[in-house]
Design an enzyme around this catalytic site. Structure first.
Site, PDB file in Angstrom:
ATOM      1  N   SER A 181       0.805  -1.220   0.000  1.00 28.62           N
ATOM      2  CA  SER A 181       0.000   0.000   0.000  1.00 28.62           C
ATOM      3  C   SER A 181       0.837   1.267   0.000  1.00 28.62           C
ATOM      4  O   SER A 181       0.433   2.258  -0.595  1.00 28.62           O
ATOM      5  CB  SER A 181      -0.957   0.001   1.193  1.00 28.62           C
ATOM      6  OG  SER A 181      -0.243  -0.138   2.399  1.00 28.62           O
ATOM      7  N   HIS A 209      -4.906  -3.495  -2.993  1.00 24.41           N
ATOM      8  CA  HIS A 209      -4.524  -2.489  -3.989  1.00 24.41           C
ATOM      9  C   HIS A 209      -4.347  -3.097  -5.380  1.00 24.41           C
ATOM     10  O   HIS A 209      -3.814  -2.442  -6.269  1.00 24.41           O
ATOM     11  CB  HIS A 209      -3.242  -1.771  -3.547  1.00 24.41           C
ATOM     12  CG  HIS A 209      -3.452  -1.026  -2.272  1.00 24.41           C
ATOM     13  ND1 HIS A 209      -4.023   0.227  -2.234  1.00 24.41           N
ATOM     14  CD2 HIS A 209      -3.257  -1.403  -0.987  1.00 24.41           C
ATOM     15  CE1 HIS A 209      -4.139   0.619  -0.969  1.00 24.41           C
ATOM     16  NE2 HIS A 209      -3.680  -0.355  -0.190  1.00 24.41           N
ATOM     17  N   LYS A 239     -11.590   0.703  -2.146  1.00 25.84           N
ATOM     18  CA  LYS A 239     -10.564   1.300  -3.001  1.00 25.84           C
ATOM     19  C   LYS A 239     -11.086   1.284  -4.449  1.00 25.84           C
ATOM     20  O   LYS A 239     -11.966   2.064  -4.768  1.00 25.84           O
ATOM     21  CB  LYS A 239      -9.248   0.579  -2.788  1.00 25.84           C
ATOM     22  CG  LYS A 239      -8.877   0.592  -1.276  1.00 25.84           C
ATOM     23  CD  LYS A 239      -7.563  -0.056  -0.971  1.00 25.84           C
ATOM     24  CE  LYS A 239      -7.389  -0.361   0.508  1.00 25.84           C
ATOM     25  NZ  LYS A 239      -7.573   0.742   1.427  1.00 25.84           N
TER      26      LYS A 239
HETATM   27  C1  LIG Z   1      -3.255  -3.723   2.149  1.00 26.44           C
HETATM   28  C2  LIG Z   1      -4.470  -3.253   2.886  1.00 26.44           C
HETATM   29  N1  LIG Z   1      -5.230  -4.168   3.513  1.00 26.44           N
HETATM   30  C3  LIG Z   1      -6.339  -3.814   4.190  1.00 26.44           C
HETATM   31  C4  LIG Z   1      -6.724  -2.492   4.261  1.00 26.44           C
HETATM   32  C5  LIG Z   1      -7.935  -2.127   5.060  1.00 26.44           C
HETATM   33  O1  LIG Z   1      -9.034  -2.001   4.215  1.00 26.44           O
HETATM   34  P1  LIG Z   1     -10.302  -1.171   4.665  1.00 26.44           P
HETATM   35  O2  LIG Z   1      -9.997   0.265   4.410  1.00 26.44           O
HETATM   36  O3  LIG Z   1     -11.416  -1.708   3.839  1.00 26.44           O
HETATM   37  O4  LIG Z   1     -10.477  -1.426   6.127  1.00 26.44           O
HETATM   38  C6  LIG Z   1      -5.983  -1.522   3.606  1.00 26.44           C
HETATM   39  C7  LIG Z   1      -6.456  -0.112   3.651  1.00 26.44           C
HETATM   40  O5  LIG Z   1      -5.799   0.840   3.716  1.00 26.44           O
HETATM   41  C8  LIG Z   1      -4.818  -1.898   2.915  1.00 26.44           C
HETATM   42  O6  LIG Z   1      -4.047  -0.991   2.313  1.00 26.44           O
END
Ligand SMILES: Cc1ncc(COP(=O)(O)O)c(C=O)c1O
Length: 395
Positions: A181, A209, A239
């Site tokens: 991310s 992502h 996203k």
């Molecule tokens: C790699 C990754 N996993 C999980 C999440 C969490 O997702 P959510 O925003 O739906 O809680 C994010 C969010 O920033 C992320 O970048």
């Protein structure tokens, strides 16, 4: 000590380190452009990679689901919070991602903190990339398994840890993001999948992502021909899907286990119908146009990388839609973000603890609906910073 005094001290420490965060209030959907304090800015720091959050058709699909099933789901999935739109989306996700089953989760954070502890118990071991998202770290912590962190995307280190710590444990798990991310890079997923097979470990891949972005929308595993090599894949709707929530694409058996063991599924109200209806429409769009979205995202991400280099920043060629432009210290990163804001570009500085100290950055993000005019403004703004700092123009 009084609570207020303790909080004042903590906030003062955060201030001294230059790490105080503030919330930005938007007066528009989080698309390629956003309105902040009445000013329209080119948005380079969202995750709405496909520009679907503000799309009229996606919003309408959400409204129709809300009209049919209600503003909220009313309960956990295990009580009465399971309107038929949830199951329909799960079936469609499983078909699209080529798995036996899928299970909706409250968010990506819920997905990781529910999935990992449901699978990994006290006689098990989990190997996790050092740059994995906080929700994966928390999921590992919540599990009672032994935990080992391997250096970022370092296959040799992962192999060494598997060799040293796998034996004597019941189950082993390797957890990685497919597109990181904050660094925007992709690990060698094929090598990780091979290592998992050699060491009898199950692979969990967070494709937050990558879904909607790579592999014509199916994610990085699919793009690399690795569908079916992970025990579970996590994807999010917040996203590229432009909505909210998440899913685990997995086997029917793991889905069944999660319904019975995942605390974030069992003890939390189910996703609201609006989010589910909007996400289902986004899935239809991605099924129809995933390859075209992917091509355009690569073009925009490449342009953002070029622009950041014009400002003298260090950037790797992006693997997907995330383009990290490394600045260095907190103050410098804030100063660059401020200059861009003056020029009408929103690119917020990412600082510790989100990234390691000294690697503060602008996490630039591409959106398929960034227009040529938006990109011209971006080039102009970064170019002006480069000219101001005397940076060499890129070759
Ligand atoms: C790699 C990754 N996993 C999980 C999440 C969490 O997702 P959510 O925003 O739906 O809680 C994010 C969010 O920033 C992320 O970048």
């Amino acid at each position: 000590m009084h609570l207020d005094d303790a909080i004042d001290q903590t906030l003062a420490r955060i201030d001294r380190a230059g790490l105080r965060r503030t919330l930005l209030s938007l007066d528009s959907p989080p698309g390629p452009r956003v309105v902040v304090d009445g000013r329209e800015l080119v948005n380079l720091c969202g995750n709405d990679y496909l520009g679907l959050a503000g799309d009229a058709g996606i919003i309408q699909a959400g409204i129709e689901a809300a009209q049919k099933f209600g503003a909220g789901s009313g309960a956990s999935r295990l009580v009465t919070g399971s309107p038929s739109c949830h199951g329909e989306l799960e079936d469609a996700l499983a078909r699209f991602f080529g798995t036996e089953a899928a299970l909706l989760c409250g968010s990506g954070y819920h997905a990781n903190t529910g999935l990992i502890p449901a699978l990994a118990g006290k006689n098990d071991v989990v190997f996790s990339d050092e740059l994995n998202h906080a929700s994966i770290i928390d999921g590992c912590r919540l599990s009672k398994a032994e935990r080992h962190t391997y250096r970022h995307a370092d296959i040799t280190h992962l192999e060494q840890l598997l060799t040293e710590h796998r034996d004597g444990k019941d189950l082993a798990f390797v957890v990685t993001e497919s597109v990181f991310s904050m660094d925007g890079d992709t690990p060698d997923l094929a090598a990780i999948a091979d290592l998992c097979e050699r060491h009898d470990a199950a692979l969990i891949v967070d494709e937050a992502h990558a879904v909607g972005v790579l592999g014509a929308g199916r994610g990085a595993m699919a793009a690399l021909g690795l569908t079916g090599r992970a025990a579970a894949v996590v994807g999010t709707f917040g996203k590229a899907f432009g909505s909210f929530g998440a899913f685990v694409a997995t086997s029917a058996k793991i889905r069944e286990l999660l319904i019975n063991r995942s605390r974030s599924v069992i003890f939390s109200t189910a996703l609201p119908p609006f989010a589910v209806g909007a996400a289902h429409e986004a899935l239809r769009r991605i099924e129809a146009q995933g390859a075209a979205f992917e091509t355009r995202l690569h073009e925009v991400a490449h342009e953002l990388a070029l622009a950041a280099r014009e400002a003298g920043l260090s950037v790797l060629e992006p693997a997907a839609a995330v383009v990290p432009a490394i600045v260095g210290g907190e103050a410098e990163a804030l100063a660059v973000a401020e200059k861009l804001l003056d020029a009408g570009i929103l690119a917020r500085a990412i600082r510790p603890p989100t990234v390691p100290p000294g690697s503060c950055r602008l996490r630039l993000t591409a959106c398929v609906t960034h227009s040529p005019e938006d990109l011209a403004r971006v080039h102009e703004a970064f170019g002006a910073i480069g000219r101001g700092s005397g940076a060499e123009p890129p070759d």
